[in-house]
Design an enzyme around this catalytic site. Structure first.
Site, PDB file in Angstrom:
ATOM      1  N   CYS A   2     -14.207  39.836  41.524  1.00 10.37           N
ATOM      2  CA  CYS A   2     -15.415  39.171  41.294  1.00 10.37           C
ATOM      3  C   CYS A   2     -15.246  37.802  41.067  1.00 10.37           C
ATOM      4  O   CYS A   2     -14.554  37.514  40.031  1.00 10.37           O
ATOM      5  CB  CYS A   2     -16.450  39.779  40.508  1.00 10.37           C
ATOM      6  N   ARG A  28     -11.494  36.255  45.308  1.00 12.54           N
ATOM      7  CA  ARG A  28     -11.761  37.278  44.188  1.00 12.54           C
ATOM      8  C   ARG A  28     -12.263  38.585  44.363  1.00 12.54           C
ATOM      9  O   ARG A  28     -12.193  39.477  43.808  1.00 12.54           O
ATOM     10  CB  ARG A  28     -12.261  36.556  42.950  1.00 12.54           C
ATOM     11  N   TRP A  75     -16.160  42.400  44.106  1.00 13.78           N
ATOM     12  CA  TRP A  75     -15.277  43.458  44.603  1.00 13.78           C
ATOM     13  C   TRP A  75     -15.635  44.607  44.208  1.00 13.78           C
ATOM     14  O   TRP A  75     -15.692  44.809  42.484  1.00 13.78           O
ATOM     15  CB  TRP A  75     -13.754  43.013  44.267  1.00 13.78           C
ATOM     16  N   ASN A  99     -18.327  39.345  35.948  1.00 12.74           N
ATOM     17  CA  ASN A  99     -17.077  39.739  36.277  1.00 12.74           C
ATOM     18  C   ASN A  99     -16.397  40.488  35.416  1.00 12.74           C
ATOM     19  O   ASN A  99     -16.309  40.181  34.181  1.00 12.74           O
ATOM     20  CB  ASN A  99     -16.171  38.325  36.660  1.00 12.74           C
ATOM     21  N   GLY A 100     -15.890  41.776  35.782  1.00 10.61           N
ATOM     22  CA  GLY A 100     -15.310  42.685  34.538  1.00 10.61           C
ATOM     23  C   GLY A 100     -15.780  44.297  34.866  1.00 10.61           C
ATOM     24  O   GLY A 100     -16.510  44.428  35.870  1.00 10.61           O
ATOM     25  N   GLU A 474       9.092  44.574  49.318  1.00 15.88           N
ATOM     26  CA  GLU A 474       7.934  43.312  49.547  1.00 15.88           C
ATOM     27  C   GLU A 474       7.617  43.368  50.958  1.00 15.88           C
ATOM     28  O   GLU A 474       6.386  43.089  51.435  1.00 15.88           O
ATOM     29  CB  GLU A 474       8.472  42.004  48.801  1.00 15.88           C
ATOM     30  N   LYS A 478       3.883  43.688  52.389  1.00 12.41           N
ATOM     31  CA  LYS A 478       3.013  42.500  53.291  1.00 12.41           C
ATOM     32  C   LYS A 478       2.583  43.210  54.490  1.00 12.41           C
ATOM     33  O   LYS A 478       1.443  42.832  54.760  1.00 12.41           O
ATOM     34  CB  LYS A 478       4.198  41.582  53.737  1.00 12.41           C
ATOM     35  N   GLU A 481      -0.461  45.288  53.820  1.00 12.41           N
ATOM     36  CA  GLU A 481      -1.906  45.055  53.151  1.00 12.41           C
ATOM     37  C   GLU A 481      -2.371  44.255  54.429  1.00 12.41           C
ATOM     38  O   GLU A 481      -3.864  44.060  54.207  1.00 12.41           O
ATOM     39  CB  GLU A 481      -1.562  44.302  51.938  1.00 12.41           C
ATOM     40  N   HIS A 497      17.628  62.224  52.622  1.00 14.97           N
ATOM     41  CA  HIS A 497      17.146  63.429  51.571  1.00 14.97           C
ATOM     42  C   HIS A 497      15.714  63.611  51.642  1.00 14.97           C
ATOM     43  O   HIS A 497      15.011  64.336  50.810  1.00 14.97           O
ATOM     44  CB  HIS A 497      17.194  62.822  50.232  1.00 14.97           C
ATOM     45  N   LYS A 597      -7.801  39.156  45.147  1.00 15.65           N
ATOM     46  CA  LYS A 597      -6.463  38.317  44.930  1.00 15.65           C
ATOM     47  C   LYS A 597      -6.066  38.729  43.458  1.00 15.65           C
ATOM     48  O   LYS A 597      -5.003  38.822  43.098  1.00 15.65           O
ATOM     49  CB  LYS A 597      -6.860  36.817  45.143  1.00 15.65           C
TER      50      LYS A 597
HETATM   51  O1  M6R Z   1      -1.607  37.901  40.349  1.00 14.30           O
HETATM   52  P1  M6R Z   1      -0.711  38.838  40.058  1.00 14.30           P
HETATM   53  O2  M6R Z   1       0.911  38.435  40.367  1.00 14.30           O
HETATM   54  O3  M6R Z   1      -0.403  39.427  38.618  1.00 14.30           O
HETATM   55  O4  M6R Z   1      -1.205  40.002  41.100  1.00 14.30           O
HETATM   56  C1  M6R Z   1      -0.203  41.226  40.962  1.00 14.30           C
HETATM   57  C2  M6R Z   1      -0.711  41.950  42.391  1.00 14.30           C
HETATM   58  O5  M6R Z   1      -2.211  42.384  42.298  1.00 14.30           O
HETATM   59  C3  M6R Z   1      -0.181  41.171  43.523  1.00 14.30           C
HETATM   60  O6  M6R Z   1       1.048  40.938  43.751  1.00 14.30           O
HETATM   61  C4  M6R Z   1      -0.689  42.154  45.001  1.00 14.30           C
HETATM   62  O7  M6R Z   1       0.340  43.106  45.103  1.00 14.30           O
HETATM   63  C5  M6R Z   1      -0.853  41.142  46.376  1.00 14.30           C
HETATM   64  N1  M6R Z   1      -1.676  41.411  46.912  1.00 14.30           N
HETATM   65  C6  M6R Z   1       0.554  41.210  46.946  1.00 14.30           C
HETATM   66  O8  M6R Z   1       0.416  40.360  48.143  1.00 14.30           O
END
Ligand code: M6R
Length: 602
Positions: A2, A28, A75, A99-100, A474, A478, A481, A497, A597
């Site tokens: 948010c 956000r 969000w 926000n929260g 990673e 990527k 997501e 396994h 984000k």
């Molecule tokens: O802002 P941060 O690095 O603490 O965020 C951590 C994760 O939420 C962030 O890396 C998330 O996994 C991303 N969407 C990855 O692309």
């Protein structure tokens, strides 16, 4: 999660300015949005499901001249994304955006129902609005009501509030969610972050936890919780509005991928010229814990590999939301490294607070300057990667890896493991990384070709050993997501396994083998999948030759560097495969569904 913005001005354009600011906060959260504004007689509220463009469309058909507005992009946490649950929420004399998460909202709601309040949404925020209205009805004092309400509310919040009987003043406060005040020529702001206000001003002040702010078009006054006035100096943001634009790129993600060569080079150059963190004394600690979420956790796994392999320091990496269950391992001789691009991730923040309570020394690797994590750690190492807008991190991740490379180098130096020859090799490698990342990026046709091979599959596997297995995690995240393809990352030796039962004719398997010592073993594992019909995409370095047709249907060849930089080159290739794949699947690359984000809820 948010984003909120409030703006009160001497002009009548607060709606236009607030919506424009909201667009810069859309990263956000983006499942619904809304705005409340004072039209000269009353407070109007307009809400829309979906992206802010939908709110814009609704506002276009009405008169929006207003000198004060508060706005929100959501969000969803409590209640589905619809107009009823979208903010702002109005109850009685109070209209607010939040926000929260209000953790004790259910108890407060029952109490308020007994007092005669009724509710129109499923949200915790409407309960906060009602509770504030109740407090105001008891004291008749707007600031005191906010203090009293915050005393009873448990959870995290950043609030922008307007009261019906003073509709041109914004009252604001925060706990565990970010909020900054901005000072512009024509009025003043309270917003989730600086990006929302940079088009209008770069002068801002951070609101600390437990501070309360009264914002009029002319004056901003800060108070502590006893409502004593606090003097606060303004700061000047160094990021400019241009950094929040796509600047000709199709997506922010692509722009941020292309920014990596310079960001990484700058980190390494700073290490050799003006390194502010060379004074961390590893010998003072008997163990290192690294704690983070998502991609930052994946960067931490690369960090663990480097610190253990080269610094010979035992390291435990833990997902932040699980770290509290390792509480008994945290002692005053623990060095905790928390890693966060946004510096606002609630789970990471909770882990850092727990470790500090236990007496650990906490170092942060953070991108967002002035963020909560950056302010609360004992020592902050900034990555200075610049604003990252795409929800899927790219330069955020690689800049964290680059900082870990320098920390491993520091540990080697400190422990006397760094020979002159190795020092020279690593230095030359680090300082020549920029053109090599550019070379990897330039291979765009290859990534598109691979994307064409995989984009209509539903399952995909990433395989690697050692440092490559962390990079695989990673690469897999990527792809998941942004393209919504199911993908799993497996240590190459572990597949047999159990998971190998999922390999079928044509199942794409992306394998990485950059480490000479592990090359043959990884190739054996690839052959095992090939024997079961996999479609094999092989990522390796130039020193292993260029003909891998025996077990690879497609090959990506990377420049050969050292472990201190190779993970960066590898992941850049995987970022671009994910990007091209998501594009072919028609996905919303910068704002993937269900994500935000900055994850400021636990
Ligand atoms: O802002 P941060 O690095 O603490 O965020 C951590 C994760 O939420 C962030 O890396 C998330 O996994 C991303 N969407 C990855 O692309």
């Amino acid at each position: 999660m948010c984003g909120i913005i409030g703006y009160t001005t001497r002009k009548d354009n607060s709606v236009e300015v607030a919506v424009n600011g909201l667009k810069n906060l859309e990263y956000r959260g983006y499942d619904s949005s809304g705005i409340a504004f004072f039209d000269g007689e009353k407070i109007d509220i307009v809400k829309a499901k979906g992206k802010i463009a939908n709110l814009d469309d609704k506002l276009a058909s009405q008169d929006t001249k207003a000198c004060c507005a508060i706005a929100h992009t959501r969000w969803a946490t409590h209640g589905e994304p619809n107009e009823a649950n979208a903010h702002p929420h109005n109850v009685g004399k109070v209209t607010l955006v939040h926000n929260g998460i209000i953790e004790n909202y259910a108890v407060l709601k029952e109490d308020l129902k007994a007092k005669g309040y009724s509710f129109n949404s499923d949200t915790d925020t409407e309960v906060a609005a009602a509770y504030l209205d109740y407090c105001y009805s008891q004291t008749g004092d707007k600031l005191q009501a906010l203090v009293d309400a915050c005393d009873s509310i448990r959870g995290s919040y950043a609030f922008d509030v307007i009261y019906e009987d003073e509709p041109t003043t914004i009252y604001a406060t925060r706990k565990d969610s970010p909020l900054v005040v901005g000072y512009a020529h024509d009025g003043n702001f309270a917003a989730s972050d600086i990006s929302a206000i940079l088009d209008y001003t770069n002068k801002y002040s951070l609101i600390n936890e437990g501070e309360f702010v009264k914002i009029t078009k002319d004056i901003v006054t800060f108070y502590d919780k006893d409502l004593n006035k606090i003097e606060k100096k303004s700061e000047t943001a160094t990021w400019d509005a241009n950094q929040y634009q796509k600047n000709g790129y199709d997506h922010f993600m692509l722009k941020e991928i292309y920014e990596q060569p310079k960001v990484i080079n700058d980190i390494f150059e700073r290490y050799y010229t003006d390194c502010s963190y060379k004074d961390i004394d590893f010998s003072k600690f008997d163990k290192i814990h690294i704690v983070a979420c998502g991609s930052a956790m994946h960067a931490s796994l690369v960090g663990k590999y480097l610190l253990q392999t080269y610094g010979k320091i035992p390291v435990m990496v833990e997902i932040a939301s699980e770290y509290r269950y390792s509480e008994e391992l945290i002692t005053p001789s623990t060095l905790l490294i928390v890693v966060s691009q946004s510096g606002e991730t609630a789970d990471t923040l909770a882990a850092l607070r727990l470790a500090k309570e236990k007496g650990a020394y906490v170092v942060g690797i953070v991108n967002a300057v002035g963020s909560t994590i950056a302010r609360e750690v004992d020592k902050c190492i900034y990555t200075y990667a610049g604003p990252e807008i795409a929800v899927a991190t790219t330069k955020g991740y690689t800049s964290q890896v680059a900082i870990f490379s320098t920390l491993a180098l520091m540990a080697m130096e400190e422990k006397g493991y760094l020979t002159q020859e190795t020092a020279k090799e690593i230095k030359e490698d680090m300082l020549s990384i920029e053109p090599k990342i550019n070379d990897v990026i330039a291979n765009r046709e290859k990534y598109l070709d691979i994307a064409n091979d995989i984009y209509n599959h539903n399952d995909l596997f990433f395989l690697g050993r050692g440092i490559d297995s962390s990079v695989c995690m990673e690469g897999s995240l990527k792809l998941k997501e942004i393209s919504y393809m199911h993908s799993e990352s497996y240590s190459a030796g572990e597949l047999k396994h159990g998971t190998i039962s999922l390999i079928d004719k044509g199942t794409p398997v992306i394998s990485i083998a950059t480490d000479e010592k592990l090359f043959e073993k990884t190739v054996s594992n690839i052959k095992e999948t090939k024997a079961r019909g996999s479609y094999s995409i092989f990522v390796t370095t130039e020193n292993h030759g260029d003909d891998h047709s025996e077990f690879a249907d497609k090959t990506i060849i990377l420049p050969k560097t050292t472990d201190f930089t190779e993970p960066i080159l590898t992941v850049v290739a995987l970022q671009l495969v994910a990007y091209e794949t998501a594009k072919l699947r028609g996905c919303d690359i910068d704002k993937p569904r269900n994500l935000a984000k900055s994850v400021t809820v636990e």
